[in-house]
Motif scaffolding. Structure first.
Motif, short mmCIF file in Angstrom:
data_model
loop_
_atom_site.label_atom_id
_atom_site.label_comp_id
_atom_site.label_asym_id
_atom_site.label_seq_id
_atom_site.Cartn_x
_atom_site.Cartn_y
_atom_site.Cartn_z
N MET A 110 0.83 -1.21 0.00
CA MET A 110 0.00 0.00 0.00
C MET A 110 0.86 1.26 0.00
SD MET A 110 -2.93 -0.91 2.81
CE MET A 110 -4.40 -1.87 2.41
N GLY A 111 1.98 1.21 0.71
CA GLY A 111 2.85 2.37 0.82
C GLY A 111 3.94 2.44 -0.23
N GLY A 112 3.94 1.48 -1.16
CA GLY A 112 4.98 1.48 -2.18
C GLY A 112 6.35 1.10 -1.64
N LEU A 113 6.39 0.49 -0.44
CA LEU A 113 7.66 0.05 0.13
C LEU A 113 8.03 -1.34 -0.39
CD1 LEU A 113 6.77 1.36 3.65
CD2 LEU A 113 8.72 2.17 2.33
N GLU A 114 7.04 -2.05 -0.92
CA GLU A 114 7.25 -3.28 -1.70
C GLU A 114 6.52 -3.09 -3.03
OE1 GLU A 114 9.01 -5.90 -1.52
OE2 GLU A 114 9.38 -6.35 0.59
N GLN A 115 7.15 -3.52 -4.12
CA GLN A 115 6.53 -3.40 -5.44
C GLN A 115 5.66 -4.62 -5.71
OE1 GLN A 115 7.82 -0.62 -7.43
NE2 GLN A 115 6.06 -0.89 -8.76
N ALA A 116 4.37 -4.39 -5.93
CA ALA A 116 3.46 -5.50 -6.26
C ALA A 116 3.93 -6.17 -7.55
CB ALA A 116 2.04 -4.98 -6.42
N THR A 117 3.74 -7.48 -7.63
CA THR A 117 4.13 -8.21 -8.85
C THR A 117 2.94 -8.40 -9.79
OG1 THR A 117 3.95 -10.21 -7.48
CG2 THR A 117 6.15 -9.41 -7.95
N GLY A 118 1.78 -7.93 -9.37
CA GLY A 118 0.60 -7.99 -10.24
C GLY A 118 -0.50 -7.12 -9.68
N GLY A 119 -1.40 -6.66 -10.55
CA GLY A 119 -2.51 -5.83 -10.12
C GLY A 119 -2.17 -4.35 -10.13
N THR A 120 -3.08 -3.53 -9.64
CA THR A 120 -2.89 -2.07 -9.64
C THR A 120 -3.18 -1.49 -8.26
OG1 THR A 120 -5.18 -1.67 -10.33
CG2 THR A 120 -3.54 -1.86 -12.08
N ILE A 121 -2.46 -0.41 -7.96
CA ILE A 121 -2.62 0.31 -6.69
C ILE A 121 -2.68 1.80 -7.00
CG2 ILE A 121 -1.60 0.82 -4.44
CD1 ILE A 121 0.07 -1.83 -4.92
N SER A 122 -3.69 2.47 -6.48
CA SER A 122 -3.74 3.93 -6.61
C SER A 122 -4.01 4.53 -5.24
CB SER A 122 -4.82 4.36 -7.60
OG SER A 122 -6.10 3.98 -7.15
N ALA A 123 -3.41 5.70 -5.01
CA ALA A 123 -3.58 6.40 -3.73
C ALA A 123 -3.61 7.89 -4.01
CB ALA A 123 -2.43 6.07 -2.78
N VAL A 124 -4.55 8.57 -3.39
CA VAL A 124 -4.70 10.02 -3.55
C VAL A 124 -4.71 10.37 -5.05
CG1 VAL A 124 -4.01 12.26 -2.59
CG2 VAL A 124 -3.30 10.17 -1.45
N ASN A 125 -5.49 9.62 -5.81
CA ASN A 125 -5.67 9.84 -7.26
C ASN A 125 -4.37 9.68 -8.06
OD1 ASN A 125 -8.48 10.45 -7.07
ND2 ASN A 125 -7.94 12.48 -6.31
N GLN A 126 -3.43 8.95 -7.53
CA GLN A 126 -2.16 8.71 -8.23
C GLN A 126 -1.98 7.20 -8.41
OE1 GLN A 126 0.94 10.88 -8.95
NE2 GLN A 126 1.35 9.01 -10.06
N ASP A 127 -1.71 6.77 -9.64
CA ASP A 127 -1.43 5.36 -9.89
C ASP A 127 0.01 5.07 -9.46
OD1 ASP A 127 -1.06 2.81 -10.84
OD2 ASP A 127 -1.81 3.20 -12.85
N LEU A 128 0.15 4.21 -8.46
CA LEU A 128 1.48 3.90 -7.92
C LEU A 128 2.13 2.70 -8.60
CD1 LEU A 128 0.85 4.22 -4.05
CD2 LEU A 128 1.31 6.03 -5.72
N THR A 129 1.36 2.01 -9.44
CA THR A 129 1.75 0.67 -9.89
C THR A 129 3.11 0.64 -10.56
OG1 THR A 129 -0.60 0.29 -10.27
CG2 THR A 129 0.91 -1.37 -11.10
N ASN A 130 3.38 1.61 -11.43
CA ASN A 130 4.61 1.54 -12.21
C ASN A 130 5.63 2.62 -11.86
OD1 ASN A 130 3.75 -0.69 -13.89
ND2 ASN A 130 2.32 0.73 -14.86
N LEU A 131 5.45 3.27 -10.71
CA LEU A 131 6.41 4.29 -10.30
C LEU A 131 7.70 3.63 -9.83
CD1 LEU A 131 4.26 6.84 -8.24
CD2 LEU A 131 4.79 6.86 -10.68
N ASP A 132 8.85 4.28 -10.10
CA ASP A 132 10.12 3.74 -9.61
C ASP A 132 10.32 4.16 -8.15
OD1 ASP A 132 11.05 6.39 -9.57
OD2 ASP A 132 12.13 6.20 -11.46
N GLU A 133 11.40 3.69 -7.54
CA GLU A 133 11.61 3.91 -6.11
C GLU A 133 11.69 5.40 -5.75
OE1 GLU A 133 14.68 1.71 -4.18
OE2 GLU A 133 14.02 -0.21 -4.98
N ASP A 134 12.36 6.19 -6.60
CA ASP A 134 12.49 7.62 -6.32
C ASP A 134 11.13 8.31 -6.36
OD1 ASP A 134 15.19 7.34 -6.02
OD2 ASP A 134 15.70 8.09 -8.02
N ALA A 135 10.32 7.95 -7.36
CA ALA A 135 8.99 8.56 -7.47
C ALA A 135 8.10 8.15 -6.31
CB ALA A 135 8.35 8.18 -8.80
N LEU A 136 8.21 6.88 -5.88
CA LEU A 136 7.43 6.41 -4.74
C LEU A 136 7.86 7.12 -3.46
CD1 LEU A 136 7.31 2.60 -5.55
CD2 LEU A 136 5.32 4.11 -5.35
N ALA A 137 9.17 7.32 -3.29
CA ALA A 137 9.66 8.03 -2.10
C ALA A 137 9.14 9.46 -2.08
CB ALA A 137 11.19 8.01 -2.07
#
Length: 223
Positions: free
Chosen positions: A55-82
């Motif tokens: 949920m927090g982008g501290l682990e990258q999901a290997t399938g599916g989609t995650i969005s938070a605060v209207n932002q798709d987190l699924t394919n963001l890299d570590e810097d963008a997630l931080a």
């Protein structure tokens, strides 16, 4: 549910272990509304902490989609997630993760300084006072009890005023009295900041204070 603050769709997580790939999460779909308090419970090894990390982008999901605060987190890299977490999420762990060479005030000010806030130390002092530690601002972690260190960690997580607060067993390392004090603080700070609170807990009394309880078993939602 209209426009959830956090949404997971068919989320899977597999991690490489000593015996090869291990499937941790199996097709989790979940919506969380703004301002909700949600407890994640279940036996050890059921995937609760892994789900929180995803949920927090501290682990990258290997399938599916995650969005938070209207932002798709699924394919963001570590810097963008931080960068996303810095502006939108606070995270509190069972182990306090304070920086030992910094005072309580400096620890709380770190995320504010990283976000470029000019009043970082004033806000850090205000947050320490909110958790009852204004007088301990100049103390280092090794000069504080476990309960005090967890309160500093809470102040640090909430200082940037995150929309979402993630807490992984926030009372797990504390005795009953300190655990209860931290529980009260979690909900008081949630109310003060209007944050959405999602926590992993083994404590029934903490889960019972939440709006909703989600049980996991073997990496799946236990309906």
């Amino acid at each position: 549910m209209s426009n959830p603050i956090l949404s997971l769709r068919d989320v899977h997580l597999s991690l490489n272990g000593n015996a090869g790939m291990v499937d941790i999460l199996h097709g989790i779909s979940l919506d969380v509304t703004k301002g909700e308090t949600l407890a994640l419970i279940g036996p050890s090894g059921s995937g609760k902490s892994s789900l929180l990390m995803v949920m927090g982008g501290l682990e990258q999901a290997t399938g599916g989609t995650i969005s938070a605060v209207n932002q798709d987190l699924t394919n963001l890299d570590e810097d963008a997630l931080a960068a996303f977490r810095r502006h939108h999420m606070g995270v509190v762990f069972q182990s306090f993760h304070l920086i030992p060479t910094m005072t309580a005030l400096e620890n709380v000010a770190v995320p504010l300084e990283l976000a470029g806030e000019s009043d970082a130390f004033d806000r850090a002092q205000a947050e320490l006072e909110a958790v009852g530690l204004g007088a301990r601002a100049d103390h280092y972690p090794n000069q504080m009890s476990g309960g005090e260190q967890q309160r500093v960690a809470l102040a640090r997580a909430l200082a940037p005023r995150p929309e979402i607060l993630l807490a992984d067993e926030p009372t797990g390392n504390l005795d009953g009295t300190n655990g209860e004090a931290v529980m009260d603080l979690l909900f008081d700070l949630r109310d003060r900041h209007g944050a959405t609170l999602i926590m992993v807990t083994h404590a029934p009394e903490l889960a019972n204070r939440c709006d909703r309880v989600i049980r996991l078993r073997d990496g799946r939602l236990d309906q």
